[in-house]
Design an enzyme around this catalytic site. Structure first.
Site, PDB file in Angstrom:
ATOM      1  N   ASP A  39       0.876  -1.171   0.000  1.00 50.16           N
ATOM      2  CA  ASP A  39       0.000   0.000   0.000  1.00 50.16           C
ATOM      3  C   ASP A  39       0.915   1.223   0.000  1.00 50.16           C
ATOM      4  O   ASP A  39       2.073   1.140   0.432  1.00 50.16           O
ATOM      5  CB  ASP A  39      -0.911  -0.001   1.234  1.00 50.16           C
ATOM      6  N   ASN A  92      -4.908  -3.985  -7.798  1.00 53.76           N
ATOM      7  CA  ASN A  92      -6.170  -3.469  -7.256  1.00 53.76           C
ATOM      8  C   ASN A  92      -6.188  -1.956  -7.057  1.00 53.76           C
ATOM      9  O   ASN A  92      -7.255  -1.373  -6.866  1.00 53.76           O
ATOM     10  CB  ASN A  92      -6.404  -4.191  -5.910  1.00 53.76           C
ATOM     11  N   TYR A 158     -12.041   8.745 -14.376  1.00 51.45           N
ATOM     12  CA  TYR A 158     -12.034   7.431 -13.717  1.00 51.45           C
ATOM     13  C   TYR A 158     -12.729   6.397 -14.597  1.00 51.45           C
ATOM     14  O   TYR A 158     -12.225   5.287 -14.797  1.00 51.45           O
ATOM     15  CB  TYR A 158     -12.755   7.569 -12.370  1.00 51.45           C
ATOM     16  N   LYS A 162     -10.908   3.118 -16.128  1.00 52.71           N
ATOM     17  CA  LYS A 162     -11.347   1.755 -15.821  1.00 52.71           C
ATOM     18  C   LYS A 162     -11.723   0.994 -17.104  1.00 52.71           C
ATOM     19  O   LYS A 162     -11.493  -0.210 -17.206  1.00 52.71           O
ATOM     20  CB  LYS A 162     -12.520   1.782 -14.840  1.00 52.71           C
ATOM     21  N   THR A 193     -16.490   0.490   1.277  1.00 52.33           N
ATOM     22  CA  THR A 193     -15.099   0.720   1.705  1.00 52.33           C
ATOM     23  C   THR A 193     -14.921   2.188   2.070  1.00 52.33           C
ATOM     24  O   THR A 193     -15.794   3.019   1.837  1.00 52.33           O
ATOM     25  CB  THR A 193     -14.103   0.360   0.576  1.00 52.33           C
TER      26      THR A 193
HETATM   27  N1  NAD Z   1     -15.440   0.813  -3.375  1.00 50.13           N
HETATM   28  C1  NAD Z   1     -16.143   0.735  -4.499  1.00 50.13           C
HETATM   29  O1  NAD Z   1     -17.377   0.919  -4.531  1.00 50.13           O
HETATM   30  C2  NAD Z   1     -15.443   0.383  -5.791  1.00 50.13           C
HETATM   31  C3  NAD Z   1     -16.239   0.146  -6.925  1.00 50.13           C
HETATM   32  C4  NAD Z   1     -15.620  -0.193  -8.130  1.00 50.13           C
HETATM   33  C5  NAD Z   1     -14.248  -0.283  -8.194  1.00 50.13           C
HETATM   34  N2  NAD Z   1     -13.495  -0.023  -7.070  1.00 50.13           N
HETATM   35  C6  NAD Z   1     -12.035  -0.138  -7.214  1.00 50.13           C
HETATM   36  O2  NAD Z   1     -11.565  -1.064  -6.254  1.00 50.13           O
HETATM   37  C7  NAD Z   1     -10.195  -0.743  -5.945  1.00 50.13           C
HETATM   38  C8  NAD Z   1     -10.030  -0.667  -4.444  1.00 50.13           C
HETATM   39  O3  NAD Z   1     -10.926   0.305  -3.939  1.00 50.13           O
HETATM   40  P1  NAD Z   1     -11.407   0.342  -2.429  1.00 50.13           P
HETATM   41  O4  NAD Z   1     -12.824   0.780  -2.449  1.00 50.13           O
HETATM   42  O5  NAD Z   1     -11.019  -0.904  -1.721  1.00 50.13           O
HETATM   43  O6  NAD Z   1     -10.531   1.574  -1.911  1.00 50.13           O
HETATM   44  P2  NAD Z   1      -9.858   1.906  -0.492  1.00 50.13           P
HETATM   45  O7  NAD Z   1      -9.600   3.360  -0.478  1.00 50.13           O
HETATM   46  O8  NAD Z   1     -10.628   1.294   0.623  1.00 50.13           O
HETATM   47  O9  NAD Z   1      -8.462   1.148  -0.618  1.00 50.13           O
HETATM   48  C9  NAD Z   1      -7.544   1.519  -1.605  1.00 50.13           C
HETATM   49  C10 NAD Z   1      -6.153   1.360  -1.028  1.00 50.13           C
HETATM   50  O10 NAD Z   1      -5.212   1.672  -2.076  1.00 50.13           O
HETATM   51  C11 NAD Z   1      -4.168   2.451  -1.531  1.00 50.13           C
HETATM   52  N3  NAD Z   1      -3.527   3.239  -2.577  1.00 50.13           N
HETATM   53  C12 NAD Z   1      -3.991   4.370  -3.168  1.00 50.13           C
HETATM   54  N4  NAD Z   1      -3.109   4.817  -4.071  1.00 50.13           N
HETATM   55  C13 NAD Z   1      -2.068   3.942  -4.072  1.00 50.13           C
HETATM   56  C14 NAD Z   1      -0.858   3.866  -4.801  1.00 50.13           C
HETATM   57  N5  NAD Z   1      -0.510   4.799  -5.697  1.00 50.13           N
HETATM   58  N6  NAD Z   1      -0.022   2.829  -4.553  1.00 50.13           N
HETATM   59  C15 NAD Z   1      -0.339   1.893  -3.632  1.00 50.13           C
HETATM   60  N7  NAD Z   1      -1.465   1.923  -2.900  1.00 50.13           N
HETATM   61  C16 NAD Z   1      -2.326   2.938  -3.122  1.00 50.13           C
HETATM   62  C17 NAD Z   1      -4.853   3.299  -0.471  1.00 50.13           C
HETATM   63  O11 NAD Z   1      -3.909   3.791   0.491  1.00 50.13           O
HETATM   64  C18 NAD Z   1      -5.870   2.332   0.124  1.00 50.13           C
HETATM   65  O12 NAD Z   1      -5.360   1.631   1.238  1.00 50.13           O
HETATM   66  C19 NAD Z   1      -9.894   0.543  -6.699  1.00 50.13           C
HETATM   67  O13 NAD Z   1      -9.262   0.239  -7.921  1.00 50.13           O
HETATM   68  C20 NAD Z   1     -11.272   1.134  -6.963  1.00 50.13           C
HETATM   69  O14 NAD Z   1     -11.269   1.987  -8.069  1.00 50.13           O
HETATM   70  C21 NAD Z   1     -14.057   0.306  -5.881  1.00 50.13           C
END
Ligand code: NAD
Length: 253
Positions: A39, A92, A158, A162, A193
């Site tokens: 992370d 991710n 975004y 994606k 999240t």
């Molecule tokens: N939560 C949703 O509803 C949702 C829906 C569709 C897609 N997503 C995708 O799922 C993935 C995870 O999202 P989430 O909701 O778990 O987010 P989250 O914010 O809970 O977790 C994301 C993590 O990634 C870390 N991070 C951010 N930038 C970084 C970098 N440059 N290098 C390393 N780590 C980094 C953050 O510190 C965080 O701990 C993302 O790609 C997001 O776009 C989320």
């Protein structure tokens, strides 16, 4: 519920300090994989690793900015040096800015494309040659339903980033299939999240989930289960797929 397909093998998970990545790292570990997780927030990565170790698994949590070529290269090499192989990867990392079109500027563009698209490219770029040398591997990228159809909850950059992840997944699957490597992606709907609770209040979250067939936010563990499935022996003939894990949004739209 360890699984011989995962036992003693190595899984790499990016953005694993929270949310979907944390749940995915825990799911790989629960099946017996050794997990290298990263992370940009070191304390968060270490916390996930500690949770896995406390549950009887094996994991190392490190800091990595997945938009940085050298950092991702070191991450992949670190996984191989520490655990001896790289068998599974969940790329991710991703993030939007949730701004209306006319408030987006060039910095937003750069930030969102770097975090949501470049990070996946860099991960693939460093993981796939290692897997090719071993003649095996399974990769899952995190896309989004925002990359499939339009949604009021995502910004336009975004959404485009994606969509690009989905196409890059198919391309990588085609290029590396002959080397015994499968590459898929998942398209989550609304997942409960931190990123979501920071961007949307409770009322907005309920409104967003109302577009699904199952009218509740998805739990990170429900996304992680699909990630692990796509890496499992049961998914041996699945590659280049974008799997919606979306509570039914795809069907409604
Ligand atoms: N939560 C949703 O509803 C949702 C829906 C569709 C897609 N997503 C995708 O799922 C993935 C995870 O999202 P989430 O909701 O778990 O987010 P989250 O914010 O809970 O977790 C994301 C993590 O990634 C870390 N991070 C951010 N930038 C970084 C970098 N440059 N290098 C390393 N780590 C980094 C953050 O510190 C965080 O701990 C993302 O790609 C997001 O776009 C989320």
């Amino acid at each position: 519920m360890t699984d011989p397909h995962f036992e003693g093998k190595t899984a790499l998970v990016t953005g694993a300090g929270a949310g979907i990545g944390r749940a995915s790292a825990q799911a790989f570990a629960a099946r017996g994989a050794r997990v290298m997780l990263c992370d940009i927030n070191l304390a968060a990565a270490e916390e996930t690793a500690q949770m896995i170790v406390a549950a009887g698994g094996e994991a190392e949590g490190v800091r990595c900015d997945c938009t940085d070529w050298a950092a991702v290269e070191a991450l992949v090499n670190g996984a191989v040096n520490r655990f001896g192989s790289l068998d599974f990867a969940h790329n991710n990392v991703g993030c939007g800015v949730n701004k209306p079109f006319d408030q987006l500027d060039e910095n937003d563009y750069r930030f969102v494309t770097d975090v949501s698209f470049k990070s996946v490219f860099l991960s693939l770029r460093h993981e796939l040659p290692v897997m090719r040398a071993a003649g095996r591997g399974a990769v899952v990228n995190t896309a989004s339903m925002a990359g499939v159809s339009t949604t009021p909850s995502a910004d336009i950059v975004y959404s485009g980033a994606k969509a690009a992840v989905i196409q890059m997944t198919a391309y990588a699957a085609r290029m590396f299939g002959p080397d015994g490597i499968r590459v898929n992606c998942i398209a989550p709907g609304l997942v409960q999240t931190k990123i979501i609770s920071e961007m949307f209040n409770e009322e907005q979250q309920v409104a967003l989930a109302s577009g699904q067939i199952f009218k509740r936010a998805i739990q990170p563990q429900e996304i992680a289960a699909s990630v692990v499935f796509l890496c499992s022996a049961e998914a041996a003939m699945i590659t280049g797929l974008n799997l919606p894990v979306d509570g039914g949004i795809n069907a409604v739209r």
